[in-house]
Design a protein around this motif. Structure first.
Motif, short mmCIF file in Angstrom:
data_model
loop_
_atom_site.label_atom_id
_atom_site.label_comp_id
_atom_site.label_asym_id
_atom_site.label_seq_id
_atom_site.Cartn_x
_atom_site.Cartn_y
_atom_site.Cartn_z
N GLU A 187 -6.70 -2.35 6.33
CA GLU A 187 -6.15 -2.49 5.09
C GLU A 187 -6.39 -3.80 4.51
OE1 GLU A 187 -1.76 -2.03 6.20
OE2 GLU A 187 -1.71 -0.16 4.65
N GLU B 104 -3.33 9.14 3.85
CA GLU B 104 -2.36 9.22 2.87
C GLU B 104 -2.46 8.15 2.09
OE1 GLU B 104 0.99 9.49 5.56
OE2 GLU B 104 0.55 11.65 6.11
N LYS B 105 -2.93 6.88 2.57
CA LYS B 105 -2.80 5.91 1.68
C LYS B 105 -3.97 5.56 0.73
CE LYS B 105 -0.06 2.85 4.61
NZ LYS B 105 0.49 1.29 4.60
N GLN B 106 -4.80 6.57 0.88
CA GLN B 106 -5.75 6.85 -0.18
C GLN B 106 -6.79 5.86 0.40
OE1 GLN B 106 -6.06 9.16 -2.51
NE2 GLN B 106 -3.97 9.91 -1.88
N PRO C 22 -4.09 -1.62 -4.46
CA PRO C 22 -3.75 -1.76 -3.27
C PRO C 22 -4.63 -2.63 -2.43
CG PRO C 22 -4.27 0.53 -3.21
CD PRO C 22 -4.81 0.05 -4.47
N GLY D 219 0.58 -1.06 -0.06
CA GLY D 219 0.07 0.06 -0.01
C GLY D 219 0.91 1.19 0.16
N GLU D 220 1.98 1.30 -0.50
CA GLU D 220 2.80 2.34 -0.68
C GLU D 220 2.90 3.21 -2.05
OE1 GLU D 220 6.50 1.45 1.00
OE2 GLU D 220 5.56 0.60 2.89
N THR E 180 -2.40 8.33 8.40
CA THR E 180 -1.70 7.23 7.70
C THR E 180 -2.89 6.73 6.77
OG1 THR E 180 -0.79 6.53 9.83
CG2 THR E 180 -0.31 5.38 8.12
#
Lengths: 224, 224
Positions: B41, B68-70, A100, A82-83, B65
């Motif tokens: 996630e 940021e990872k959408q 992701p 997920g980066e 976080t």
DNA sequence: AGAAAGATTAACGGAAGATTAATTAGGGCC
DNA sequence: GGCCCTAATTAATCTTCCGTTAATCTTTCT
């Protein structure tokens, strides 16, 4: 539409296979990069779903290898990390899309159909041949406005012809894209389905859309 | 509807889980920020309830976080501090709503349903399919004016179909949204519930609303 | 005309779904 | 904590329908 899924997590792999089959795809599965390479080189897939973290050969390496060999099948990459860097790395290595984990299955399905469609040259999810319309998303077919009900296989075969309209499709090519790897080449099943499709959508129409190319196969086109 | 609660106070966590389950939610629990990150996630939730004061990774950091990872799942923040600055901080960090402790459970429930509804794009809490009506708030169902009593799971499955009317829902998709993470893929439980729903709301009706798409799943729609 | 390719049709078998009964789990209550 | 009631789930059986086979008929080409 036939796809290959390269994913080593058994549970996820099974889930994906089932999910795509529920959406009229033919799915081959394999569990590491080596197998994946072999399968992609051996069978003509319409798309590949590739996990990054797989044994033997990782996803990125496999992707690069395939592209170097000029194998340009559409590829959608999955990653658990997920980066953002991975996303960039994936796209610049030649992946067609990137997703992701976690993802919603609906999302994956939408993206995959999108890259297949893009690859086949069409931009829209509506395929039109004369007054015949297929909606790839809802998998519904109409001719002259009235809906035509098709079984799963009937639809799969028609969809493949529609995605490749104006091109002759051989029985072998049908079998490669609509059936899985153990297809009996002596069967006349394609003929039977063509017949059923003709009954459902060409019968009593002045303009026939399915044509036979003797010795070669079948073609879907509007003009004589 | 499936939600995740990230809350380290055991007592409160259990209480919340129970409360939401009584209101037909499927609830996963976890107790610190690290776990929370992993869970969000890994599974597709319809919303997350996030306490600010949790071990390992605090709520704000986790929130940032994720954004940021959408990962744009709706998030409702809880805080014990009850200060205005926190509220501001939360909302500007990308939380969808904010609730200071102590709170009334009813209040929390109302706000959570609100952000889920907002996220799905619908503004109304009344769903209508032909003469079938679902009220999302009171979780009541009527057909042709007469009320139909459903169990929690029956309602959950019907609600999901109603939120996605005119679209085929596969068994896989049902399992992702109506069941928690350890769902047995070979189970026929979805079929059983569809059968019960049909008995309760389609039986002896001229217009059937639940339709089967062989090989794919089920669809709720008014027209043939 | 005869052979080869394709078209058509009916029928079978199996897979997918529907239905029902039986078992298990869970919540409420004393 | 144990009992009762209901809901959730499993599992077995029945039903339907679709995919496939195979036999026969038709067309096309030499």
């Amino acid at each position: 539409m036939k796809i290959l899924i390269v994913e080593d997590e058994q549970r996820l792999a099974t889930l994906l296979k089932k999910g795509f089959e529920e959406n009229s795809f033919v799915v081959d599965l394999c569990f590491d990069g080596e197998e994946g390479l072999y399968m992609v080189e051996t069978f003509p897939y319409d798309a590949v779903i590739l996990d990054v973290m797989i044994p033997k050969i990782d996803g990125f390496t496999l992707l690069r290898t395939l592209r170097e060999k000029q194998i340009n099948v559409p590829i959608l990459m999955l990653t658990a990390m997920g980066e953002v860097e991975n996303r960039v790395k994936g796209l610049t290595s030649g992946a067609d899309d990137y997703l992701p984990k976690p993802f919603d299955f609906t999302e994956l399905l939408a993206r995959l159909t999108a890259i297949i469609r893009r690859n086949k040259g069409g931009a829209t999810s509506l395929l039109q041949i004369a007054d015949l319309q297929l909606d790839i998303n809802s998998k519904t077919v109409t001719r002259g406005g009235t809906q035509i009900l098709l079984s799963a296989k009937e639809y799969a075969i028609l969809e493949y012809m529609a995605l490749n309209k104006n091109r002759v499709i051989s029985r072998t090519e049908f079998s490669e894209h609509v059936y899985d790897m153990n297809f009996d080449l002596d069967s006349n099943i394609i003929d039977v389905y063509i017949n059923r499709l003709r009954n459902k959508l060409d019968k009593k129409q002045t303009q026939k859309l399915i044509h036979t190319q003797r010795g070669s196969g079948y073609i879907l086109k509007e003009t004589e």
